[in-house]
Design a protein around this motif. Sequence first.
Motif, PDB file in Angstrom:
ATOM      1  N   THR A 113     -26.403  -4.588 -23.963  1.00 24.39           N
ATOM      2  CA  THR A 113     -26.663  -5.069 -22.605  1.00 24.39           C
ATOM      3  C   THR A 113     -25.785  -4.396 -21.550  1.00 24.39           C
ATOM      4  O   THR A 113     -26.105  -4.433 -20.359  1.00 24.39           O
ATOM      5  CB  THR A 113     -26.458  -6.586 -22.519  1.00 24.39           C
ATOM      6  OG1 THR A 113     -25.137  -6.907 -22.964  1.00 24.39           O
ATOM      7  CG2 THR A 113     -27.480  -7.313 -23.387  1.00 24.39           C
ATOM      8  N   THR A 114     -24.683  -3.779 -21.973  1.00 28.98           N
ATOM      9  CA  THR A 114     -23.783  -3.146 -20.992  1.00 28.98           C
ATOM     10  C   THR A 114     -23.809  -1.625 -21.058  1.00 28.98           C
ATOM     11  O   THR A 114     -23.155  -0.969 -20.252  1.00 28.98           O
ATOM     12  CB  THR A 114     -22.333  -3.612 -21.201  1.00 28.98           C
ATOM     13  OG1 THR A 114     -21.879  -3.197 -22.516  1.00 28.98           O
ATOM     14  CG2 THR A 114     -22.221  -5.118 -21.077  1.00 28.98           C
ATOM     15  N   PHE A 115     -24.564  -1.068 -21.996  1.00 29.99           N
ATOM     16  CA  PHE A 115     -24.544   0.387 -22.204  1.00 29.99           C
ATOM     17  C   PHE A 115     -24.960   1.135 -20.934  1.00 29.99           C
ATOM     18  O   PHE A 115     -24.329   2.111 -20.532  1.00 29.99           O
ATOM     19  CB  PHE A 115     -25.471   0.757 -23.359  1.00 29.99           C
ATOM     20  CG  PHE A 115     -25.411   2.210 -23.745  1.00 29.99           C
ATOM     21  CD1 PHE A 115     -24.358   2.691 -24.501  1.00 29.99           C
ATOM     22  CD2 PHE A 115     -26.400   3.093 -23.346  1.00 29.99           C
ATOM     23  CE1 PHE A 115     -24.292   4.030 -24.857  1.00 29.99           C
ATOM     24  CE2 PHE A 115     -26.342   4.427 -23.693  1.00 29.99           C
ATOM     25  CZ  PHE A 115     -25.289   4.900 -24.460  1.00 29.99           C
ATOM     26  N   ARG A 116     -26.030   0.664 -20.303  1.00 29.38           N
ATOM     27  CA  ARG A 116     -26.547   1.346 -19.117  1.00 29.38           C
ATOM     28  C   ARG A 116     -25.523   1.347 -17.984  1.00 29.38           C
ATOM     29  O   ARG A 116     -25.270   2.384 -17.355  1.00 29.38           O
ATOM     30  CB  ARG A 116     -27.840   0.664 -18.662  1.00 29.38           C
ATOM     31  CG  ARG A 116     -28.544   1.305 -17.485  1.00 29.38           C
ATOM     32  CD  ARG A 116     -29.930   0.683 -17.315  1.00 29.38           C
ATOM     33  NE  ARG A 116     -30.647   1.213 -16.180  1.00 29.38           N
ATOM     34  CZ  ARG A 116     -30.715   0.619 -14.997  1.00 29.38           C
ATOM     35  NH1 ARG A 116     -30.086  -0.528 -14.808  1.00 29.38           N
ATOM     36  NH2 ARG A 116     -31.402   1.155 -14.007  1.00 29.38           N
ATOM     37  N   GLU A 117     -24.932   0.185 -17.713  1.00 30.70           N
ATOM     38  CA  GLU A 117     -23.954   0.093 -16.637  1.00 30.70           C
ATOM     39  C   GLU A 117     -22.703   0.905 -16.946  1.00 30.70           C
ATOM     40  O   GLU A 117     -22.108   1.524 -16.067  1.00 30.70           O
ATOM     41  CB  GLU A 117     -23.575  -1.371 -16.390  1.00 30.70           C
ATOM     42  CG  GLU A 117     -24.635  -2.185 -15.679  1.00 30.70           C
ATOM     43  CD  GLU A 117     -25.794  -2.574 -16.601  1.00 30.70           C
ATOM     44  OE1 GLU A 117     -25.658  -2.388 -17.830  1.00 30.70           O
ATOM     45  OE2 GLU A 117     -26.821  -3.054 -16.088  1.00 30.70           O
ATOM     46  N   THR A 118     -22.315   0.897 -18.224  1.00 32.55           N
ATOM     47  CA  THR A 118     -21.110   1.626 -18.606  1.00 32.55           C
ATOM     48  C   THR A 118     -21.277   3.119 -18.364  1.00 32.55           C
ATOM     49  O   THR A 118     -20.406   3.771 -17.773  1.00 32.55           O
ATOM     50  CB  THR A 118     -20.776   1.375 -20.089  1.00 32.55           C
ATOM     51  OG1 THR A 118     -20.567  -0.024 -20.286  1.00 32.55           O
ATOM     52  CG2 THR A 118     -19.518   2.127 -20.500  1.00 32.55           C
ATOM     53  N   LEU A 119     -22.399   3.678 -18.791  1.00 27.37           N
ATOM     54  CA  LEU A 119     -22.604   5.108 -18.617  1.00 27.37           C
ATOM     55  C   LEU A 119     -22.875   5.479 -17.169  1.00 27.37           C
ATOM     56  O   LEU A 119     -22.550   6.588 -16.730  1.00 27.37           O
ATOM     57  CB  LEU A 119     -23.766   5.590 -19.495  1.00 27.37           C
ATOM     58  CG  LEU A 119     -23.501   5.644 -20.998  1.00 27.37           C
ATOM     59  CD1 LEU A 119     -24.661   6.311 -21.717  1.00 27.37           C
ATOM     60  CD2 LEU A 119     -22.210   6.396 -21.302  1.00 27.37           C
ATOM     61  N   SER A 120     -23.488   4.569 -16.410  1.00 27.53           N
ATOM     62  CA  SER A 120     -23.883   4.921 -15.046  1.00 27.53           C
ATOM     63  C   SER A 120     -22.696   5.098 -14.104  1.00 27.53           C
ATOM     64  O   SER A 120     -22.773   5.853 -13.147  1.00 27.53           O
ATOM     65  CB  SER A 120     -24.835   3.865 -14.481  1.00 27.53           C
ATOM     66  OG  SER A 120     -24.159   2.639 -14.296  1.00 27.53           O
ATOM     67  N   SER A 121     -21.608   4.401 -14.360  1.00 28.03           N
ATOM     68  CA  SER A 121     -20.423   4.607 -13.520  1.00 28.03           C
ATOM     69  C   SER A 121     -19.186   3.876 -14.018  1.00 28.03           C
ATOM     70  O   SER A 121     -18.065   4.317 -13.776  1.00 28.03           O
ATOM     71  CB  SER A 121     -20.693   4.187 -12.069  1.00 28.03           C
ATOM     72  OG  SER A 121     -20.983   2.810 -11.974  1.00 28.03           O
ATOM     73  N   ALA A 122     -19.358   2.764 -14.715  1.00 27.74           N
ATOM     74  CA  ALA A 122     -18.206   1.937 -15.087  1.00 27.74           C
ATOM     75  C   ALA A 122     -17.230   2.676 -15.996  1.00 27.74           C
ATOM     76  O   ALA A 122     -16.012   2.502 -15.880  1.00 27.74           O
ATOM     77  CB  ALA A 122     -18.677   0.647 -15.757  1.00 27.74           C
ATOM     78  N   CYS A 123     -17.737   3.483 -16.907  1.00 24.21           N
ATOM     79  CA  CYS A 123     -16.846   4.185 -17.831  1.00 24.21           C
ATOM     80  C   CYS A 123     -15.967   5.186 -17.082  1.00 24.21           C
ATOM     81  O   CYS A 123     -14.756   5.239 -17.274  1.00 24.21           O
ATOM     82  CB  CYS A 123     -17.655   4.908 -18.909  1.00 24.21           C
ATOM     83  SG  CYS A 123     -16.651   5.409 -20.332  1.00 24.21           S
TER      84      CYS A 123
END
Length: 199
Positions: A113-123
Amino acid sequence: DDMLIRLEHVVAYLEETAKLKDLIGQEDFLKYSVGFLRYEVNPETKERSQFEHPDGDYPILEEPKLQQKYMTHPSSLHHQAMYMATREQLLGWKDSCKCFGDTEYLKQITTPTTFRETLSSACLFSVCSVLPVLPRDSFQDLMIHHMSDKYVKAHIVLRKIPGRPRLPVIPAVKIFKNFAGISNAKGIGEHRNGFVVGI
């Protein structure tokens, strides 16, 4: 996949990145990235609204080299759903940040559930500690339409239900007013991405 990214945004990013590098210098250049602000359009009023950092209180960066010309997101999460990078930035971040190419590490720090947000900028911003910065005198050029407008639509629905909490959505003009705290901030006129602002 649901953001309207125009050529003007790319041009603005490249121009602002060059300015940032000149100010901060080569040694500290990879610590920063020119950021973006997402907005949505209210279907009832056609007003552009900001939903990710609703208090509109963007802190001014005190780094002396930046000369108080930049702000950053209020939240330490720094989520903006995307980022851009030059070749120099990508190669530099690849050497210093596990978010680039280390798939096992990405599996450890994300869930489905967090993979998309993590790669998009959070990481990049939260894990690798690259700080997104917004130029105070031209931030409107870096505002991007979140085309689903889902948060402002939900806000409209919830405000009509007694006792239901409202979603934190504010008119984008409030951010314009907060950003325009220095004399050379663009307050009136049409900006590169079509914003017409009068403060």
